[in-house]
Scaffold this motif. Sequence first.
Motif, PDB file in Angstrom:
ATOM      1  N   MET A   1      48.145  20.701  30.109  1.00  0.00           N
ATOM      2  CA  MET A   1      48.338  22.032  30.298  1.00  0.00           C
ATOM      3  C   MET A   1      48.207  22.682  31.749  1.00  0.00           C
ATOM      4  O   MET A   1      47.279  22.142  32.551  1.00  0.00           O
ATOM      5  N   SER A   2      49.119  23.560  32.048  1.00  0.00           N
ATOM      6  CA  SER A   2      49.085  24.316  33.499  1.00  0.00           C
ATOM      7  C   SER A   2      47.753  25.006  33.636  1.00  0.00           C
ATOM      8  O   SER A   2      47.031  25.574  32.883  1.00  0.00           O
ATOM      9  N   ILE A   3      47.265  25.139  35.065  1.00  0.00           N
ATOM     10  CA  ILE A   3      46.226  25.629  35.530  1.00  0.00           C
ATOM     11  C   ILE A   3      46.479  26.925  36.053  1.00  0.00           C
ATOM     12  O   ILE A   3      47.279  26.873  36.885  1.00  0.00           O
ATOM     13  N   HIS A   4      45.665  28.020  35.573  1.00  0.00           N
ATOM     14  CA  HIS A   4      46.104  29.406  36.248  1.00  0.00           C
ATOM     15  C   HIS A   4      44.970  29.947  36.872  1.00  0.00           C
ATOM     16  O   HIS A   4      43.920  29.879  36.260  1.00  0.00           O
ATOM     17  N   LEU A   5      45.397  30.874  37.637  1.00  0.00           N
ATOM     18  CA  LEU A   5      44.309  31.915  38.180  1.00  0.00           C
ATOM     19  C   LEU A   5      44.642  33.212  38.395  1.00  0.00           C
ATOM     20  O   LEU A   5      45.730  33.859  38.295  1.00  0.00           O
ATOM     21  N   ILE A   6      43.497  34.383  38.308  1.00  0.00           N
ATOM     22  CA  ILE A   6      44.030  35.637  38.136  1.00  0.00           C
ATOM     23  C   ILE A   6      43.275  36.306  39.340  1.00  0.00           C
ATOM     24  O   ILE A   6      42.010  36.076  39.757  1.00  0.00           O
ATOM     25  N   GLY A   7      43.917  37.127  40.203  1.00  0.00           N
ATOM     26  CA  GLY A   7      43.169  38.020  41.021  1.00  0.00           C
ATOM     27  C   GLY A   7      43.696  39.373  40.665  1.00  0.00           C
ATOM     28  O   GLY A   7      44.736  39.918  40.425  1.00  0.00           O
ATOM     29  N   VAL A   8      42.453  40.305  41.019  1.00  0.00           N
ATOM     30  CA  VAL A   8      42.887  41.650  40.635  1.00  0.00           C
ATOM     31  C   VAL A   8      42.649  42.562  41.946  1.00  0.00           C
ATOM     32  O   VAL A   8      41.108  42.259  42.451  1.00  0.00           O
ATOM     33  N   ASP A   9      43.242  43.672  42.232  1.00  0.00           N
ATOM     34  CA  ASP A   9      42.901  44.497  43.234  1.00  0.00           C
ATOM     35  C   ASP A   9      42.755  45.793  42.500  1.00  0.00           C
ATOM     36  O   ASP A   9      43.631  46.349  42.106  1.00  0.00           O
ATOM     37  N   ALA A  10      41.396  46.066  42.286  1.00  0.00           N
ATOM     38  CA  ALA A  10      41.101  47.292  41.456  1.00  0.00           C
ATOM     39  C   ALA A  10      40.672  48.563  42.704  1.00  0.00           C
ATOM     40  O   ALA A  10      39.656  48.623  43.054  1.00  0.00           O
ATOM     41  N   GLY A  11      41.895  49.284  43.067  1.00  0.00           N
ATOM     42  CA  GLY A  11      41.835  50.213  44.048  1.00  0.00           C
ATOM     43  C   GLY A  11      41.486  51.435  43.455  1.00  0.00           C
ATOM     44  O   GLY A  11      41.688  51.987  42.278  1.00  0.00           O
ATOM     45  N   GLY A  12      41.581  52.725  44.257  1.00  0.00           N
ATOM     46  CA  GLY A  12      41.177  54.194  43.761  1.00  0.00           C
ATOM     47  C   GLY A  12      42.720  54.589  43.082  1.00  0.00           C
ATOM     48  O   GLY A  12      42.521  55.365  42.348  1.00  0.00           O
ATOM     49  N   THR A  13      43.606  54.190  43.904  1.00  0.00           N
ATOM     50  CA  THR A  13      44.960  54.921  43.127  1.00  0.00           C
ATOM     51  C   THR A  13      45.656  54.266  42.042  1.00  0.00           C
ATOM     52  O   THR A  13      46.194  54.529  41.207  1.00  0.00           O
ATOM     53  N   SER A  14      45.455  52.743  42.294  1.00  0.00           N
ATOM     54  CA  SER A  14      45.909  51.768  41.191  1.00  0.00           C
ATOM     55  C   SER A  14      45.424  50.371  41.431  1.00  0.00           C
ATOM     56  O   SER A  14      44.414  50.012  42.111  1.00  0.00           O
TER      57      SER A  14
END
Length: 286
Positions: A1-14
């Motif tokens: 199974m492939s390995i995945h990562l998640i990154g999130v930029d939770a800013g004020g506008t979006s």
Amino acid sequence: MSIHLIGVDAGGTSTRALLATEAGEVIGVGRAAGANSWSSGTSVSGAITEAVSEALGPNDPASVVGGVIAIAGGGASSDEIAAEIDDGWHSLRLTVSPVIVIDVLAAYAAGTTAPRGLVLAAGTGAIAGRINDLTVERRAGGHGWMVGDEGSAVWLGRKGTQAALQALDGRGPDTVLATMVPEALDIHETGAASTAVRIVSETYSRPPARLGELAPLVLDAGERGDPIAHDLVEAAARHLAATAVAVMGDDEPPAIVLAGSLLTRTTVLKRRVRADLTARWPAAPM
């Protein structure tokens, strides 16, 4: 199974989320509304969950082995918000909990591999951090739209709106912002008084973060020679440079990272801030 990562930029506008392979190839992108607990007027966890769900798409949640969420405002230090984010994360059948960090740390890591340095960010909000080994040793600014964030997009939008209202009321000097602001808000009243009333109504009907949408007007007016807008841009540059100096004290940063929409796009404000920082720390790479 492939390995995945998640990154999130939770800013004020979006809020933006990326799903990437172990090698760094982006295979999924998601967007949602802003996720600043002070100014976005939305659910922080709800916006993050929505963006992550879109980025995940048809991929198996079990393939995700880690994730980092960079949050603006007070969300990075709130245990309650962290618990809500974790609940939303697991509602998507993701089996690992995300690491939550303040946005200024993620911005620094994205801009340089230097272990020590300065990051100055100006987008919806404004903040500076002194970084040492992926730790924020000292920070300045980032206190939110009501009592801080001087030099940010929201600050510029708020100050520009105030200048427009003062001109319309006859309490301040004439400025092209008195025309540009109502046009941007789709206001087409015929009189100054009714225009001012509509500007106030529109401003208070929106989340504070949306004031940042008016910042480009101020920058544009300043470049076109409007003295009021020019003075606001100059003031914003001084605020941002002072915020950077506050976290470094007498030390020269080994590296400088500029982040946020106002300092990564080519604008008169970016040029002024770069000039100020270069004059103070000529040897620091930026």
